[in-house]
Design an enzyme around this catalytic site. Structure first.
Site, PDB file in Angstrom:
ATOM      1  N   LYS A 106       4.620   0.628  10.168  1.00  0.00           N
ATOM      2  CA  LYS A 106       4.739   1.861   9.378  1.00  0.00           C
ATOM      3  C   LYS A 106       4.327   3.070  10.204  1.00  0.00           C
ATOM      4  O   LYS A 106       4.922   4.129  10.085  1.00  0.00           O
ATOM      5  CB  LYS A 106       3.810   1.778   8.166  1.00  0.00           C
ATOM      6  CG  LYS A 106       4.366   1.019   7.004  1.00  0.00           C
ATOM      7  CD  LYS A 106       3.425   1.249   5.816  1.00  0.00           C
ATOM      8  CE  LYS A 106       3.411   0.058   4.895  1.00  0.00           C
ATOM      9  NZ  LYS A 106       2.263   0.074   4.003  1.00  0.00           N
ATOM     10  N   GLU A 158       0.875  -1.161   0.000  1.00  0.00           N
ATOM     11  CA  GLU A 158       0.000   0.000   0.000  1.00  0.00           C
ATOM     12  C   GLU A 158       0.918   1.219   0.000  1.00  0.00           C
ATOM     13  O   GLU A 158       1.805   1.314   0.861  1.00  0.00           O
ATOM     14  CB  GLU A 158      -0.873  -0.015   1.259  1.00  0.00           C
ATOM     15  CG  GLU A 158      -1.916   1.056   1.218  1.00  0.00           C
ATOM     16  CD  GLU A 158      -2.807   1.105   2.459  1.00  0.00           C
ATOM     17  OE1 GLU A 158      -2.759   0.178   3.287  1.00  0.00           O
ATOM     18  OE2 GLU A 158      -3.530   2.105   2.581  1.00  0.00           O
ATOM     19  N   ARG A 163       5.353 -13.421   9.588  1.00  0.00           N
ATOM     20  CA  ARG A 163       6.074 -12.215   9.200  1.00  0.00           C
ATOM     21  C   ARG A 163       7.498 -12.229   9.746  1.00  0.00           C
ATOM     22  O   ARG A 163       7.792 -12.920  10.718  1.00  0.00           O
ATOM     23  CB  ARG A 163       5.326 -10.960   9.647  1.00  0.00           C
ATOM     24  CG  ARG A 163       5.092 -10.879  11.150  1.00  0.00           C
ATOM     25  CD  ARG A 163       4.088  -9.796  11.509  1.00  0.00           C
ATOM     26  NE  ARG A 163       4.536  -8.473  11.137  1.00  0.00           N
ATOM     27  CZ  ARG A 163       3.943  -7.696  10.219  1.00  0.00           C
ATOM     28  NH1 ARG A 163       2.875  -8.136   9.579  1.00  0.00           N
ATOM     29  NH2 ARG A 163       4.379  -6.504   9.958  1.00  0.00           N
TER      30      ARG A 163
HETATM   31  P1  ATP Z   1      -0.164  -1.663   6.758  1.00  0.00           P
HETATM   32  O1  ATP Z   1      -1.040  -2.532   5.891  1.00  0.00           O
HETATM   33  O2  ATP Z   1      -0.457  -1.704   8.196  1.00  0.00           O
HETATM   34  O3  ATP Z   1       0.035  -0.289   6.222  1.00  0.00           O
HETATM   35  P2  ATP Z   1       1.892  -3.493   5.976  1.00  0.00           P
HETATM   36  O4  ATP Z   1       3.222  -3.654   6.609  1.00  0.00           O
HETATM   37  O5  ATP Z   1       0.984  -4.657   5.876  1.00  0.00           O
HETATM   38  O6  ATP Z   1       1.271  -2.285   6.728  1.00  0.00           O
HETATM   39  P3  ATP Z   1       1.704  -3.301   3.117  1.00  0.00           P
HETATM   40  O7  ATP Z   1       2.167  -2.214   2.244  1.00  0.00           O
HETATM   41  O8  ATP Z   1       0.281  -3.681   3.082  1.00  0.00           O
HETATM   42  O9  ATP Z   1       2.128  -2.861   4.570  1.00  0.00           O
HETATM   43  O10 ATP Z   1       2.626  -4.568   2.904  1.00  0.00           O
HETATM   44  C1  ATP Z   1       2.916  -5.120   1.647  1.00  0.00           C
HETATM   45  C2  ATP Z   1       3.245  -6.577   1.796  1.00  0.00           C
HETATM   46  O11 ATP Z   1       4.366  -6.756   2.658  1.00  0.00           O
HETATM   47  C3  ATP Z   1       2.104  -7.355   2.384  1.00  0.00           C
HETATM   48  O12 ATP Z   1       1.905  -8.510   1.593  1.00  0.00           O
HETATM   49  C4  ATP Z   1       2.567  -7.696   3.768  1.00  0.00           C
HETATM   50  O13 ATP Z   1       2.045  -8.928   4.191  1.00  0.00           O
HETATM   51  C5  ATP Z   1       4.081  -7.768   3.598  1.00  0.00           C
HETATM   52  N1  ATP Z   1       4.767  -7.504   4.860  1.00  0.00           N
HETATM   53  C6  ATP Z   1       4.669  -6.405   5.625  1.00  0.00           C
HETATM   54  N2  ATP Z   1       5.408  -6.529   6.752  1.00  0.00           N
HETATM   55  C7  ATP Z   1       6.015  -7.746   6.687  1.00  0.00           C
HETATM   56  C8  ATP Z   1       6.903  -8.478   7.556  1.00  0.00           C
HETATM   57  N3  ATP Z   1       7.336  -7.979   8.707  1.00  0.00           N
HETATM   58  N4  ATP Z   1       7.318  -9.715   7.152  1.00  0.00           N
HETATM   59  C9  ATP Z   1       6.901 -10.210   5.988  1.00  0.00           C
HETATM   60  N5  ATP Z   1       6.059  -9.589   5.136  1.00  0.00           N
HETATM   61  C10 ATP Z   1       5.600  -8.369   5.476  1.00  0.00           C
END
Ligand code: ATP
Ligand code: MG
Length: 604
Positions: free
Chosen positions: A310, A61, A300
């Site tokens: 974030k 995102e 994760r």
């Molecule tokens: P948010 O949705 O709260 O803004 P997010 O960390 O999920 O934060 P995204 O931009 O939606 O941010 O993440 C993109 C991809 O990265 C998603 O598929 C998410 O599952 C993956 N991702 C985010 N943080 C991790 C992590 N710590 N380990 C592995 N994959 C991650």
């Protein structure tokens, strides 16, 4: 000495590789058609057989900078696609108009490229770009919503947000049906179109799927599909005032792009039944075609001493606790990059952290270890003095005829790269040494410089690549602070000459010549937090900030570094790995960041 990174073992198997191999062996996706651009069932049905054996995606995102956790997802998704003859799509999940910005889109593209991945896929002659925006599918999503309404599977709910929350129930209590749930498809269609036409204000209504308010899985209690938001979108401008919810949009995005394996983190496990229901239903309604994508969850990546939320990272930036998103202490990709971590080291860490269903913590020290492995065989060596004090060689003129005499020295650039030209510098009558390489009163086991005391003589050490010297004393200012250390050269002990071994010493110290050293700003970074899990249990992560995470030192580096360019990495002998800062370093104003020490200084 650690082995260079290319000696690293081949990627080990994991449950996702096993799933992919099983699907490939069973031909699960073999008959899939893909027209080359995302589209609905009819579009794909008209396309050729998909040349990509599998399709994965990385769906950020664009509401912040990518961090080390995202690197895990990137290496996993792009890695699987590359390994199994597939394609990995980079897709911006831009369904929330308010929090998303072009700045983040650009930074994400840059981060993925820098990590070494490419959303272009080549199959035979064709090179296709697989860079997509969820917002490009808004038309289809609205069409699908109308199809669900027509099939009696979605309704417009005009309860207040508060009522809706109360009626959802919780783990112990089933939910209650909304009074709007019995509206006819025709009524719902009219209301949905009114929402879409901008006739209702924000929050007045949502479109919901009609599933089961008594489901033990709360995600299946009539999840919201669309909400009203009169907001401008970075891609679609003011075309829309209704926006799809993430849970509705994401499965559709996957399906339209012909994704086979939709890999996400474990918190989405309870969403899987919804993911399956939505896509199967849209297939039944003829909007999508089988075989549809399937969702798989993995744990994760958690790295100790790091936060990967974030929101919290943004707080560190907004409150000026760090110097921006690319502060070298930040776990963002731009921060890690500026700190000097290499893509190879980051990818190695992600591979070693593994991919499983069981969560766990990866020690921050593994990132430094991966960096050392990568740079050991690559980085050119140099001498640097971080906390300088002058060393005067008092018999210099007597031995060499003049205080201005310079003795040329050479040193290897990197023991693993003998083909590189050696470094050149020279020894003179005064050199800079580390302040803590001298002790007026030597503690036990101190093998560096200390003066004579009573009957015992001053210590003898080797100036690396130079002579053995014998410490004679030091000079102090009025306040008692040491201003210079004095020593004499032991003749005929020059490194590389037959006399070099005539005098045995226990210590070797690094130095740079006062006459040819380059003054440099040395930014000594350390972990941002003192606690391994700074935000565990809802604790205020700011209470765990490390007050010593950044120290700026004025030091000296050897003259061979005059040609260092931003981003060049070096091993400063005895001190660790440093990088010429990619933003502030310039030939006339050298700035080096410490990436990591030569060994883990945090280990107990
Ligand atoms: P948010 O949705 O709260 O803004 P997010 O960390 O999920 O934060 P995204 O931009 O939606 O941010 O993440 C993109 C991809 O990265 C998603 O598929 C998410 O599952 C993956 N991702 C985010 N943080 C991790 C992590 N710590 N380990 C592995 N994959 C991650
Ligand atoms: Mg997310």
């Amino acid at each position: 000495m650690t082995a260079p990174a290319d000696a690293a073992p081949k990627p080990s198997s994991n449950f996702l590789r096993q799933i992919v191999e099983h699907d490939l062996a069973g031909g699960r996706y073999a008959q899939r058609r893909f027209a080359g651009t995302p589209g609905d069932a009819a579009h794909h049905a008209a396309g050729p057989l998909d040349p990509a054996k599998i399709r994965t995606r990385f769906p950020p995102e664009p509401n912040g900078y990518l961090h080390i956790g995202h690197a895990k997802s990137i290496t996993l998704n792009f890695g699987l696609a590359a390994e199994y003859g597939g394609a990995c799509h980079l897709r911006f999940d831009d369904t929330n108009p308010e929090k998303e910005e072009q700045e983040y889109v650009d930074a994400i593209l840059d981060a993925v490229t820098w990590l070494g991945f490419d959303w272009h896929a080549e199959f035979g002659e064709r090179r296709a770009s697989h860079l997509y925006y969820a917002s490009d599918y808004f038309d289809f999503m609205a069409r699908a919503a109308e199809a669900l309404i027509g099939a009696g599977l979605a309704y417009v709910d005009e309860q207040s947000a508060d009522e809706m929350r109360r009626h959802r129930g919780d783990f112990g209590h089933v939910g209650t049906d909304s009074a709007f749930r019995t509206r006819t498809p025709a009524e719902n269609l009219a209301r949905f179109r009114a929402m879409r036409a901008g006739e209702l204000p924000d929050g007045a209504a949502v479109l919901r799927a009609k599933l089961d308010m008594a489901s033990p899985n709360i995600n299946l209690r009539d999840p919201a599909l669309y909400r009203i938001k009169h907001a401008e979108h970075h891609n679609t401008g003011n075309t829309w005032c209704i926006y799809p919810m993430y849970a509705y949009a994401h499965p559709i995005e996957d399906a339209l792009e012909g994704i086979t394996h939709s890999i996400c983190t474990l918190e989405f496990e309870d969403q899987r039944p919804w993911y399956d229901w939505l896509l199967d239903t849209l297939c039944t309604l003829g909007l999508l075609a089988q075989p549809r994508p399937h969702q798989y969850e993995f744990a994760r990546l958690n790295v100790s001493y790091v936060i990967t939320s974030k929101r919290k990272l943004k707080q560190l930036v907004d409150e000026h606790i760090v110097d921006g998103w690319d502060d070298p202490r930040m776990p963002t990709i731009v921060g890690l990059r500026r700190r000097g971590y290499t893509p190879e080291a980051i990818c190695l860490l992600c591979e070693r952290a593994g991919t499983s269903k069981a969560g766990g913590w990866t020690d921050y020290a593994s990132l430094d270890a991966a960096l050392r492995e990568d740079l050991e065989g690559k980085a050119v060596r140099a001498m640097a003095v971080l906390d300088p004090v002058k060393l005067e060689l008092t018999n210099w003129a007597e031995l060499f005829g003049s205080v201005d005499f310079r003795e040329p020295c050479h040193a290897g650039a990197n023991p693993h790269r003998p083909e590189l030209a050696p470094r050149a510098f020279s020894l003179g009558s005064e050199v800079w040494i580390e302040r803590d390489d001298f002790a007026e009163v030597a503690p036990k086991g101190f093998f560096r410089l200390f003066p004579p005391s009573g009957a015992s003589p001053g210590s003898k050490v080797r100036l690396k690549y130079g002579y053995v010297i014998e410490c004679t004393g030091c000079a102090k200012d009025a306040g008692g602070a040491i201003t210079a250390v004095t020593a004499t050269i032991v003749p005929d002990t020059r490194s590389g000459t037959p006399g070099a071994d005539a005098v045995k010493v226990k210590g070797t110290i690094t130095w740079v010549g006062v006459h040819d050293a380059i003054a440099a700003e040395l930014r000594l970074y350390d972990r941002l937090f003192t606690e391994a899990q700074p935000d565990a249990g809802g604790r205020d992560f700011k209470a765990a900030l490390n007050p010593h995470s950044k120290t700026i030192a004025s030091g000296f580096v050897e003259p061979s570094l005059a040609s260092a360019r931003p981003d060049d990495k070096f091993q400063f002998e005895r001190h660790g790995y440093f990088v010429a800062d990619r933003v502030d370093h310039a030939a006339g104003r050298p700035v080096f960041n410490r990436i990591a020490g030569l060994k883990d200084s945090w280990a107990r």
